[in-house]
Design an enzyme around this catalytic site. Structure first.
Site, short mmCIF file in Angstrom:
data_model
loop_
_atom_site.label_atom_id
_atom_site.label_comp_id
_atom_site.label_asym_id
_atom_site.label_seq_id
_atom_site.Cartn_x
_atom_site.Cartn_y
_atom_site.Cartn_z
N GLU A 75 -41.00 10.37 -40.02
CA GLU A 75 -41.17 10.46 -38.57
C GLU A 75 -42.64 10.83 -38.30
O GLU A 75 -43.44 10.01 -37.90
CB GLU A 75 -40.23 11.51 -37.98
CG GLU A 75 -40.41 11.71 -36.48
CD GLU A 75 -39.80 13.02 -35.97
OE1 GLU A 75 -39.52 13.94 -36.77
OE2 GLU A 75 -39.63 13.13 -34.74
N ASP A 103 -33.09 15.02 -29.40
CA ASP A 103 -33.09 16.18 -28.50
C ASP A 103 -33.13 15.72 -27.04
O ASP A 103 -34.18 15.79 -26.40
CB ASP A 103 -34.33 17.06 -28.76
CG ASP A 103 -34.37 17.61 -30.17
OD1 ASP A 103 -33.43 18.32 -30.56
OD2 ASP A 103 -35.33 17.30 -30.89
#
Ligand SMILES: [Zn+2]
EC number: 3.5.4.-
Length: 347
Positions: free
Chosen positions: A211, A290
């Site tokens: 990531e 999230d």
């Protein structure tokens, strides 16, 4: 919706009705923004302005300062979860949101260490979380399990303790072991013992990689942690040999496109290499990561694939199948979801 010259709108299948599994959702990060405001008021917590606006916060985590800011906001939100009732509310609402988005299976990720100080210690915190997941699952009908995630900013011995605990509670709904936080810190292999404990205890290994850091971080997850799933993994797209390896071994990447854009990993939704992974045969499970901080939930990730990458309904159905196959769901749940996907596509 564009209208064709004949006046008939094109038939578009509703992506919230496409059955899917959600494999990448963090605990506090799953919170509804309105719930965060309620809990902050209830506990007299003063939230940073970035968390109280109508829009999700502006983030850019591609440098350490940006990542630190993201973590600080996450910590502020987490500090509003103080009682078992708060935890129950969070988990029930996460389940409700997932059901609304067509999820038939949710694996939620949590580091219980972070909740331990306010909930009476590590074991009470974990038990409160597992009980909340069990109740929410029964109340909503959504299959739910837990991934316990260690924090790579902490000492590897802490990760071992967590891995042992996760194995001990496996029969209470823990299916996997993860590793989160800044991939640029420390080495994956520092956590190899913790992952060995988890794998030997029957848990699936699902560390974050690829990531914030490039393909080498995904390779480390495979080589050093024997990962069977990768949290994110998108940056494997930069290396064809790695893509082939992921495809050959059918390692599912838990790809979270909105998160990638919000954190500046990619500039625009169309830059997230969904096509590259898909065409290379790397299985993906789209996830929201999230939603509290990034402003979108599960179905929106499939919308993004449709809108910005031209995924057809048949391809979106295949993405949904990949999410189910990559999950730890039992056979009956898998079969029901896979059947539902076929029905969605046929409908
Ligand atoms: Zn994550």
């Amino acid at each position: 919706m564009p209208v064709l010259s004949g006046g008939t709108p094109p038939r578009v299948r509703d992506l919230t009705l496409l059955p899917k599994a959600h494999l990448h959702l963090h605990f506090t990060g799953s919170m509804r923004p309105s719930t965060l405001l309620d809990l902050a008021e209830k506990h007299g917590v003063h939230l940073p302005d970035a968390l109280t606006g109508a829009e999700p916060p502006k983030l850019r985590a591609t440098d350490e300062r940006g990542w630190f800011r993201f973590q600080r906001l996450y910590d502020a939100a987490r500090s509003c979860l103080r009682t078992p009732e708060d935890i129950q509310r969070l988990v029930r609402e996460a389940a409700e949101e997932d059901v609304r988005d067509g999820s038939g299976w949710l694996e939620i990720q949590v580091d219980p260490t972070s909740y331990a100080p306010l909930l009476g210690g590590l074991i009470p915190a974990l038990e409160i979380i597992l009980d909340a997941v069990d109740s929410a699952s029964r109340e909503t009908g959504l299959g739910m399990r837990v991934l316990v995630a260690a924090n790579r900013m902490k000492h590897p011995l802490d990760a071992r303790t967590l891995a042992r605990l996760a194995v001990r509670y496996a029969d209470r709904g823990i299916v996997g072991f993860g590793l989160s936080n800044d991939e640029r810190r420390g080495m994956a292999r520092d956590f190899d013992r913790a992952f060995a404990i988890a794998r030997e205890g029957g848990l699936l290994a699902a560390p974050h990689g690829g990531e914030l850091a490039g393909p080498a971080s995904v390779r480390d997850c495979l080589d050093d942690l024997d990962a069977s799933r990768i949290g994110h993994g998108v940056r494997a797209a930069e290396n064809p040999r790695l893509l082939k390896r992921l495809a050959d071994r059918q390692i599912t990447c838990e790809v979270c496109p909105s998160s990638n854009v919000a954190l500046g990993v990619y500039e625009k939704p169309e830059d997230v290499p969904l096509r590259t992974l898909f065409e290379a045969g790397v299985p993906m499970a789209l996830g929201a990561d999230d939603p509290l901080l990034f402003g979108s939930r599960l179905a929106a990730q499939y919308e993004l694939a449709r809108e910005h990458h031209g995924f057809t309904d048949a391809e979106l159905a295949e993405l949904a199948r990949q999410s189910v196959r990559g999950s730890a769901a039992p056979v009956d749940v898998r079969e029901r979801l896979l059947g539902g996907i076929d029905a969605w596509l046929a409908g």
